[in-house]
Design a protein around this motif. Sequence first.
Motif, mmCIF file in Angstrom:
data_model
loop_
_atom_site.group_PDB
_atom_site.id
_atom_site.type_symbol
_atom_site.label_atom_id
_atom_site.label_comp_id
_atom_site.label_asym_id
_atom_site.label_seq_id
_atom_site.Cartn_x
_atom_site.Cartn_y
_atom_site.Cartn_z
ATOM 1 N N ASP A 109 0.846 -1.191 0.000
ATOM 2 C CA ASP A 109 0.000 0.000 0.000
ATOM 3 C C ASP A 109 0.888 1.250 0.000
ATOM 4 O O ASP A 109 2.118 1.160 -0.112
ATOM 5 N N ALA A 110 0.277 2.418 0.154
ATOM 6 C CA ALA A 110 1.035 3.671 0.050
ATOM 7 C C ALA A 110 2.076 3.801 1.160
ATOM 8 O O ALA A 110 3.081 4.507 1.006
ATOM 9 N N GLN A 111 1.856 3.129 2.272
ATOM 10 C CA GLN A 111 2.830 3.179 3.388
ATOM 11 C C GLN A 111 3.831 2.024 3.320
ATOM 12 O O GLN A 111 4.516 1.734 4.305
ATOM 13 N N HIS A 112 3.916 1.344 2.173
ATOM 14 C CA HIS A 112 4.850 0.221 1.976
ATOM 15 C C HIS A 112 4.577 -0.939 2.900
ATOM 16 O O HIS A 112 5.493 -1.671 3.269
ATOM 17 N N ARG A 113 3.310 -1.118 3.292
ATOM 18 C CA ARG A 113 2.953 -2.307 4.062
ATOM 19 C C ARG A 113 2.233 -3.277 3.124
ATOM 20 O O ARG A 113 1.517 -2.835 2.220
#
Lengths: 529, 203
Positions: free
Chosen positions: A443-447
């Motif tokens: 996702d956008a938070q690199h999770r």
Amino acid sequence: MSGVPRLAVVWCPQWPVVAVQAQPNESVAVVHANRVVAHSVAAGAEGVRVGQRRREAQSRSPFVRIEPADRLRDARCFEPVVAAVAQLVPRLDLDEPGTLAFLTRGPSRYFGGDASMAERVCHVVEQAMLEHGLSSSAVGGISVGVADGRFAASVAARYRRVVPVGESAAFLAPLPVSLLDEVAGMPADFVHLLGRLGLHTLGQVAGLPRQRLESRFGAQGVFAHRVARGADDRLPTVHDPPAARSVQRTFEPPVQHSDTLVFVGRQMADELVAGLAADGLVCTQLLVLAETEHGERSERIWQRSTGLPVSAMVERIRWQLDGWALDDTLTAGVMRLCLDPVEVRVDTGVQAGFWGGRSQADEWAMRAVARLVALTGEQQVLVPAAHGGRHAGDAYRWVPAVSVELDQPRERLRPIDGPWPGAVPSPSPAVVHRPPLPAEVLDAQHRPVRVSGRGVLSAPPATVRRTAGVRADTTHTITQWAGPWPVDERWWDTAKARRLARFQLLTTEGRLWLAVVEGGTWWLAAEYC
Amino acid sequence: MALALAPSLVTARDLQQHTLPVLPSFANLVPHGVVQRGTVVSCHGPAAVSLAMGFVAGPSRDGAWVGVAGFPELGLAAAAELGVSLERMVAVVEPASGSFTRERWADVVATLIDGFDTVVLGGALTRLSAADARRLRARAQSRGAVVVAVDLPAFEGDIRLTAERCEWSGLGAGHGVASQRWVRVECSGRRVPAVRRGQVCLP
């Protein structure tokens, strides 16, 4: 009906079963392209029928012995029978392995009547088969029939009858029209149509005015009328071929291998058929003659009332030469090969099917497939077949080309009945990865993006990256996406159950992926490339 | 005088025998709206496979057989949707236990070219060298087959179709489903006098 020749036909039902050396009471089925082409009496009693799929035959008769079909083997095994009958009568007509015909006039007089001649021939054939380890008891035995006309004689063989002179029509009248398909080789749909029109017996067909049948069915109708009336199936247009039609080759030095001869035979057959076709003729009886350096001869007449195309001629040349080569008495190589059209008729033409019929391109493609199979192996040459399923690439599967009839594609491509709820709607992906490629979707938070058991997404996907393979490690940004589309398959079967969710992911390069998340792992199943 | 007469000797029938039709959507893209027998077509870009299938759909519908080499991952449903007749399609794949040698692949492709009007070459054929590609091109020219290579650098196309940009419609941010794609295609190559561009809907 004085012009109709009187013939005897020796017929063995289900010859391929005899050729695979079936034992008495053994359940045997011979299979070609996954369909039963012949079966023994024991298998028939258990419900095996010609035309069934192999699996169906096995379900009817669990202990049935399945053998692959081999026309060459059938022809080779038939050779001793031909040789035995050739001892008694001077001139034989061969059609397919399992059937042979001869004119009775001379032999009957010599052996004291049709009935005793038939008995004698039957005995000689059984003897010859016994000597070569073949037994016809698994298929109900060899039978001989005598009647006026080729069709009537072939039918008489099926009923083991000697039909008195001039009574062929009366003999045929009460019999079913399906014999036109089984014996005379007329198209099954034509015969079926006769039945639907209320013509159930040959007598009913014979009773109609010829003109009516001609105007409704053309050449086919005339042919059916003639054979049903007990006239010979030799059409009135049949005549002796124009002079100097035969094709022959002399070999110097003599040829030792039958393969070489068959190769030359193909060229000769091409030449012969092309020459006859130029005059609008088609060959219905072909004499194949081979002669060795020491004067040994093999001479056979091959008969086919529908006409012999090049492929059929080559097949028959191969049958004859292989059968001959099997005979160990040959002392020298073959010096002369000759093809002589004994009987030709005007080519009435075969109306090609409205949809399909075989073209030159089909002919070439079939040959290419045979070559590819020889080059790479049976499992490497594949054709599409309908399959059915809800996952990408399930609608069609590749199956080996040798397991299907290439010129009858309709059945294998008939869509498997759905519905398949949950299938991703068309357009379908052009590239389906089997097995799917492992990937990582963040996702956008690199999770990592997760899907809960209730189909809820942890966060919208932002990037996708392949974790293995050639183009791994390049991160692609996702611009548009759709999903999750959950699938909960075969939940009743712990071994095969699958729970997964599918997504469509479109990246900035314009590449659209069909991604699957199963057990917390992401896979790229297919690409709309 | 003989030179001036020469072009008129080419009849419409000759032209039909020496060419294969393409679908109407490709007709504006390729020179003369047909593909000449013996042509090598190479497809590139993010829609290379669909372009290749759309291109062979024309000959395939016209009765030509399609041979596919080294392309086990081809999506058959997509090929059918693009118009390829699956009843006249035959594929050669490598066995699961090992791969073909370079020479074996060259033989297979040569056999396909001999027997089929159109031959599609997939990713497994990257093993073929430029020399193999030259030999196969010559063979295709003499046998009159159209070879369609998907993303194979060794096969430099007489007609080179490159998908420049794909526009998908129907897809949103978390909703919808991909329903239609317009591809901007550039057509270049040795047999294309001037570079052409066009839009193709695949499907």
